[in-house]
Design an enzyme around this catalytic site. Structure first.
Site, short mmCIF file in Angstrom:
data_model
loop_
_atom_site.label_atom_id
_atom_site.label_comp_id
_atom_site.label_asym_id
_atom_site.label_seq_id
_atom_site.Cartn_x
_atom_site.Cartn_y
_atom_site.Cartn_z
N HIS A 184 13.92 -25.74 28.13
CA HIS A 184 13.91 -25.70 26.66
C HIS A 184 14.76 -26.84 26.08
O HIS A 184 14.36 -27.50 25.13
CB HIS A 184 14.46 -24.34 26.19
CG HIS A 184 14.63 -24.24 24.71
ND1 HIS A 184 13.59 -23.93 23.86
CD2 HIS A 184 15.71 -24.42 23.91
CE1 HIS A 184 14.03 -23.92 22.62
NE2 HIS A 184 15.31 -24.21 22.61
N GLU A 411 -5.23 -29.02 36.21
CA GLU A 411 -3.95 -28.34 36.31
C GLU A 411 -3.85 -27.53 37.60
O GLU A 411 -2.78 -27.11 38.00
CB GLU A 411 -3.77 -27.38 35.12
CG GLU A 411 -3.89 -28.05 33.77
CD GLU A 411 -4.33 -27.09 32.69
OE1 GLU A 411 -3.48 -26.62 31.93
OE2 GLU A 411 -5.54 -26.79 32.63
N ASP A 435 1.54 -27.51 34.50
CA ASP A 435 0.89 -26.49 35.31
C ASP A 435 0.55 -27.01 36.70
O ASP A 435 0.62 -26.27 37.68
CB ASP A 435 -0.37 -25.98 34.62
CG ASP A 435 -0.09 -24.79 33.72
OD1 ASP A 435 0.74 -23.95 34.11
OD2 ASP A 435 -0.69 -24.70 32.64
N CYS A 482 -1.35 -35.53 30.03
CA CYS A 482 -0.91 -34.89 28.79
C CYS A 482 0.20 -33.87 29.01
O CYS A 482 0.51 -33.08 28.12
CB CYS A 482 -2.08 -34.24 28.05
SG CYS A 482 -2.84 -32.88 28.95
#
Length: 557
Positions: A184, A411, A435, A482
């Site tokens: 985070h 992914e 991912d 991305c």
């Protein structure tokens, strides 16, 4: 002088005195209450309500994604199940402080065991509990210090309520002892362009007031710096600020090879800021925002309006839209509300859409309508593709609805390994490194206990990216990145060397990536990528790439 090593976020450098985040409040003692249960219940009710309102006010001030997070925390504070658990403990003669501590701890342990999105919420519960207990004790809640002057903030990690309202006039840089490149705090640092080094374990020994240099480009915190080192860091900071204010140019390597730099966006309203920061288009538009805030799927008209607003902001530019990626950490009751033991490996992405195909068909209808009404170059891709058959299914359906350019997200390792076959039918591939890393390393990207494995620099992940890059080159198909990896300037060079033809990232990362690409040719990027691939682990790959990058700069004519 000593160098404390961690993972740098971006290329920034800053210097200043340390101010440490306060330690958590000590756990309340399990002693009998001197008050009646009714009196303790009243105290808890007032404290919980005050904390919930404070969180909502902070969210309203912060706006954007921070508001959503803080509103969710406010709802946690007033959760009826928690209220019941607290009441049970108070009825047994416990103090309000201990009842809150014990009830929240019980819920936290339950969420941690569940992992994924819910596991990540455990840290939010801890933060709420601390705030309620502080209110009950009549003391300030642990949070960001305010020494009255600019400072380097050092913390174990940062809670959403603290990061939402950071005063960037005072916080010169962030240093955390925990967390990795997708934590985070790291994501916040990229979004806000804050100089940061995360996961610097030895930083726990830093003392309030001591001067340090935080060098994100090197991933180093320097203690007891000399006057020359301080001057050098200041010169670098000024040069970087000057470069950031220079005219924006298209993304390219030093030999002129074009590498379009695109933005990852979650809402149409963010488009203007992305353009101002130099985004050449959109590499990932997440459509979930339309779905997550509702108990039912949005109408075709609602979707058409949002997509038209987005596309209108990028006339003549490429805009890559990902159809709904629900499931795992983004469950939707109207799409898939069945309990799954491991939702990250369950009915998510394209699997969930196939099970509720009407939602996918409505989304494609709205996207095609928005494309017809604007001048943007719309590309549409499906998430979580794992097989060639899934690729054929999605691209055929998308083209039936008038989508001119239909591609896939890579992914899942299976899709990367079969990229040469996937790209026979798909018009393009876009690699979601978050991912892809999670599934390659068998490490939940939202679970702190395995955060060290969630590093896109790992050679196993880089090999899979190269498979996709090679397949794209062989078929003449574009391969974009991305995931968060594209926002790491040095890793961006490696990704281009592995075959990426475009990079998409948080808009605030564009300037650093653009400047770094201009320092290397395509041959340089390939050599740096090979050095990273030859390593045995993520840290070694990063070090090898850095050494190779320095070598290419030194040997340039």
């Amino acid at each position: 002088m000593a160098e404390l090593r961690g993972v740098g976020i971006g290329l920034g450098v800053a210097q200043g005195p340390v101010a440490r985040m306060a330690e958590p409040l000590p756990a309340p003692a399990d002693t009998p209450s001197a008050l009646s249960p009714d009196e303790e219940t009243t105290r808890v009710g007032e404290a919980v309500s005050a904390v919930a309102r404070e969180l909502e006010e902070r969210g309203a001030q912060a706006g954007g994604a921070a508001r959503d997070v803080l509103e969710a925390q406010a709802m946690m504070a007033e959760d009826p199940s928690l209220e019941s658990e607290i009441g049970t403990r108070i009825a047994a003669g416990k103090t309000a402080e201990f009842a809150v501590f014990d009830a929240f701890a019980s819920f936290r342990d339950t969420l941690t065991a569940m992992g994924g999105y819910l596991g990540e919420r455990a840290a939010d519960l801890d933060d709420v509990a601390q705030r309620v207990i502080a209110r009950l004790r009549g003391v300030p809640a642990p949070g960001v210090p305010d020494p009255g002057h600019p400072f380097i903030l050092v913390a174990k990690d940062l809670a959403p309520a603290d990061t939402a309202l950071l005063d960037l006039e005072k916080v010169l840089a962030l240093v955390t002892t925990e967390g990795g490149p997708t934590s985070h705090t790291a994501i916040l640092a990229r979004e806000k362009s804050i100089v940061a080094v995360v996961g610097a374990v030895e930083a726990k020994g830093l003392a309030d007031g001591e001067t340090v240099i935080v060098d994100a480009a090197k991933g180093v915190v320097t203690t007891q710096p000399t006057a020359d080192e301080l001057a050098g860091a200041q010169n670098r900071a000024e040069a970087r600020a000057s470069a950031a204010s220079a005219p924006i140019t298209p993304g390219a390597l030093s030999d002129g090879t074009a590498i379009p730099l695109l933005a990852n966006l979650g809402k149409p309203g963010a488009a203007a800021d992305a353009v101002a920061l130099g985004a050449e288009g959109v590499g990932l538009f997440r459509t979930e925002f339309l779905f997550l805030s509702s108990n039912q799927a949005p109408t075709v008209e609602q979707q058409r309006e949002a997509y038209t607003e987005l596309l209108a902001a990028f006339p003549g530019k490429k805009v890559v839209v990902r159809v709904l990626d629900a499931g795992a950490d983004k469950p939707l009751a109207f799409l898939n509300d069945a309990h799954e033991e491991n939702p990250a490996l369950g009915l998510r992405g394209i699997r969930a859409l196939r099970a509720s195909e009407d939602i996918l068909r409505e989304q494609l209808t709205a996207l095609a309508d928005a494309d017809a009404a604007t001048d943007a170059d719309l590309w549409v891709m499906a998430p979580m593709i794992a097989t060639v058959e899934e690729t054929e299914y999605f691209t055929a359906l998308a083209r039936d609805y008038g989508v001119k350019t239909a591609g896939v997200m890579v992914e899942v390792p299976a899709a990367a390994l079969l990229a040469d076959r996937v790209l026979v039918d798909a018009d393009f591939a876009s690699i979601g490194t978050n991912d892809l890393t999670q599934y390659t390393m068998a490490a939940d990207r939202l679970l702190g206990s395995v955060a060290s494995f969630q590093d896109p620099w790992h050679p196993a992940v880089l090999r899979l990216i190269k498979e996709v890059g090679d397949a794209g080159r062989a078929h003449g198909k574009p391969v974009g990145i991305c995931g968060e990896a594209a926002a790491d300037p040095l890793l961006a060079v490696v990704l281009v060397g592995l075959g990426a033809t475009s990079l998409s990232m948080a808009p605030t990362a564009l300037a650093d990536v653009r400047a770094t690409l201009l320092q290397h040719s395509l041959d340089d990027a390939k050599a740096i990528a090979e050095a990273a691939l030859a390593a045995n682990d993520a840290a070694s790959a990063r070090s090898a790439a850095n050494a190779a990058s320095q070598h290419t700069k030194e040997t340039q004519p």
